[in-house]
Scaffold this motif. Structure first.
Motif, PDB file in Angstrom:
ATOM      1  N   GLN A 145       4.686  43.325  -1.240  1.00 39.05           N
ATOM      2  CA  GLN A 145       4.526  42.108  -0.908  1.00 39.05           C
ATOM      3  C   GLN A 145       3.659  41.184  -1.710  1.00 39.05           C
ATOM      4  O   GLN A 145       4.134  40.088  -1.853  1.00 39.05           O
ATOM      5  CB  GLN A 145       4.073  42.047   0.546  1.00 39.05           C
ATOM      6  CG  GLN A 145       4.866  42.528   1.831  1.00 39.05           C
ATOM      7  CD  GLN A 145       4.077  42.775   2.951  1.00 39.05           C
ATOM      8  OE1 GLN A 145       3.079  43.064   2.916  1.00 39.05           O
ATOM      9  NE2 GLN A 145       4.668  42.080   3.969  1.00 39.05           N
TER      10      GLN A 145
ATOM     11  N   SER B 144       1.619  45.317   1.951  1.00 34.07           N
ATOM     12  CA  SER B 144       2.164  46.195   0.909  1.00 34.07           C
ATOM     13  C   SER B 144       1.794  45.781  -0.449  1.00 34.07           C
ATOM     14  O   SER B 144       1.852  44.523  -0.700  1.00 34.07           O
ATOM     15  CB  SER B 144       3.522  46.575   1.197  1.00 34.07           C
ATOM     16  OG  SER B 144       4.588  45.744   0.701  1.00 34.07           O
TER      17      SER B 144
ATOM     18  N   ARG C 136      -7.071  51.222   0.119  1.00 35.06           N
ATOM     19  CA  ARG C 136      -6.763  51.791   1.569  1.00 35.06           C
ATOM     20  C   ARG C 136      -7.588  53.070   2.058  1.00 35.06           C
ATOM     21  O   ARG C 136      -8.506  53.855   1.090  1.00 35.06           O
ATOM     22  CB  ARG C 136      -5.314  52.611   1.414  1.00 35.06           C
ATOM     23  CG  ARG C 136      -4.146  51.555   1.070  1.00 35.06           C
ATOM     24  CD  ARG C 136      -2.912  52.250   1.014  1.00 35.06           C
ATOM     25  NE  ARG C 136      -1.853  51.375   0.630  1.00 35.06           N
ATOM     26  CZ  ARG C 136      -1.146  50.271   1.215  1.00 35.06           C
ATOM     27  NH1 ARG C 136      -1.667  50.356   2.547  1.00 35.06           N
ATOM     28  NH2 ARG C 136      -0.247  49.428   0.945  1.00 35.06           N
TER      29      ARG C 136
ATOM     30  N   VAL D 286      -4.177  53.344   5.734  1.00 30.00           N
ATOM     31  CA  VAL D 286      -4.097  51.820   6.225  1.00 30.00           C
ATOM     32  C   VAL D 286      -5.252  51.015   5.205  1.00 30.00           C
ATOM     33  O   VAL D 286      -6.097  51.342   4.774  1.00 30.00           O
ATOM     34  CB  VAL D 286      -4.665  51.695   7.529  1.00 30.00           C
ATOM     35  CG1 VAL D 286      -4.772  50.141   7.992  1.00 30.00           C
ATOM     36  CG2 VAL D 286      -3.670  52.515   8.443  1.00 30.00           C
ATOM     37  N   SER D 287      -4.382  49.718   5.062  1.00 25.48           N
ATOM     38  CA  SER D 287      -5.339  48.820   3.856  1.00 25.48           C
ATOM     39  C   SER D 287      -6.723  48.592   4.562  1.00 25.48           C
ATOM     40  O   SER D 287      -6.843  48.343   5.659  1.00 25.48           O
ATOM     41  CB  SER D 287      -4.481  47.698   3.896  1.00 25.48           C
ATOM     42  OG  SER D 287      -5.045  46.425   3.512  1.00 25.48           O
TER      43      SER D 287
ATOM     44  N   HIS E 258      -3.723  41.514   5.476  1.00 27.50           N
ATOM     45  CA  HIS E 258      -3.217  42.453   6.785  1.00 27.50           C
ATOM     46  C   HIS E 258      -3.172  43.856   6.511  1.00 27.50           C
ATOM     47  O   HIS E 258      -2.802  44.247   5.644  1.00 27.50           O
ATOM     48  CB  HIS E 258      -1.863  41.775   7.204  1.00 27.50           C
ATOM     49  CG  HIS E 258      -1.336  42.189   8.452  1.00 27.50           C
ATOM     50  ND1 HIS E 258      -0.809  43.494   8.708  1.00 27.50           N
ATOM     51  CD2 HIS E 258      -1.556  41.502   9.725  1.00 27.50           C
ATOM     52  CE1 HIS E 258      -0.730  43.593  10.134  1.00 27.50           C
ATOM     53  NE2 HIS E 258      -0.848  42.258  10.760  1.00 27.50           N
ATOM     54  N   PRO E 259      -3.583  44.635   7.506  1.00 26.38           N
ATOM     55  CA  PRO E 259      -3.660  46.215   7.472  1.00 26.38           C
ATOM     56  C   PRO E 259      -2.177  46.571   7.219  1.00 26.38           C
ATOM     57  O   PRO E 259      -2.290  47.648   6.261  1.00 26.38           O
ATOM     58  CB  PRO E 259      -3.800  46.695   8.866  1.00 26.38           C
ATOM     59  CG  PRO E 259      -4.743  45.394   9.652  1.00 26.38           C
ATOM     60  CD  PRO E 259      -4.079  43.904   8.983  1.00 26.38           C
ATOM     61  N   ASN E 260      -1.298  45.772   7.470  1.00 26.04           N
ATOM     62  CA  ASN E 260       0.114  46.243   7.007  1.00 26.04           C
ATOM     63  C   ASN E 260       0.676  45.713   5.567  1.00 26.04           C
ATOM     64  O   ASN E 260       1.808  46.067   5.575  1.00 26.04           O
ATOM     65  CB  ASN E 260       1.320  46.186   8.015  1.00 26.04           C
ATOM     66  CG  ASN E 260       0.759  46.585   9.424  1.00 26.04           C
ATOM     67  OD1 ASN E 260       0.295  47.988   9.415  1.00 26.04           O
ATOM     68  ND2 ASN E 260       1.165  46.225  10.415  1.00 26.04           N
TER      69      ASN E 260
ATOM     70  N   GLU F 132       2.195  38.648   6.408  1.00 25.11           N
ATOM     71  CA  GLU F 132       2.312  38.708   7.933  1.00 25.11           C
ATOM     72  C   GLU F 132       1.370  37.788   8.908  1.00 25.11           C
ATOM     73  O   GLU F 132       0.440  38.358   9.610  1.00 25.11           O
ATOM     74  CB  GLU F 132       1.796  40.177   8.192  1.00 25.11           C
ATOM     75  CG  GLU F 132       2.870  41.173   7.641  1.00 25.11           C
ATOM     76  CD  GLU F 132       2.914  42.501   8.141  1.00 25.11           C
ATOM     77  OE1 GLU F 132       2.769  42.911   9.162  1.00 25.11           O
ATOM     78  OE2 GLU F 132       3.255  43.481   7.117  1.00 25.11           O
TER      79      GLU F 132
END
Length: 115
Positions: free
Chosen positions: A58, A55, A76, A82-83, A51-53, A110
């Protein structure tokens, strides 16, 4: 940067990589000089469909039960941070690598399944 009094302390700290937290975040530890091997491709897992968010925190939480993590990196965009949808998790040992591979298309971040 942290400066240690002796080299044996550095080795001990690096062995604790991804086990130490500061202010709720895992610390990534490495040697400052380049005499150590930089990447172990044999123990690195390619993680796609992130997911772009997503981390690094995570990914650490997902893979930590499967063995000692040496490094986590999400690729990124240099401008937006952004990923780009993929990254790498490097495990310490072959057995850890094999166990972590079982997460393929099972683990989610996510709502998106990692591959």
């Amino acid at each position: 940067y942290v400066v240690f009094r002796n080299s044996s302390s550095v080795g001990h700290a690096v062995q604790k990589n991804m086990d130490l937290k500061f202010d709720g975040h895992f610390l990534r530890l490495d040697y400052a000089n380049h005499t150590q091997k930089r990447h172990d491709h044999k123990h690195s897992l390619f993680i796609g469909n992130l997911h772009p968010n997503a981390s690094e925190q995570q990914l650490i939480q997902i893979f930590k039960p499967y063995g000692r993590i040496v490094n986590v990196r999400i690729v990124r965009d240099p401008m937006t941070r952004v990923s780009k949808g993929f990254g790498y998790v490097t495990m310490a040992a072959n057995a850890d690598f094999g166990r972590a591979m079982r997460l393929n298309e099972v683990a989610e971040i996510e709502g998106r399944r990692m591959r």
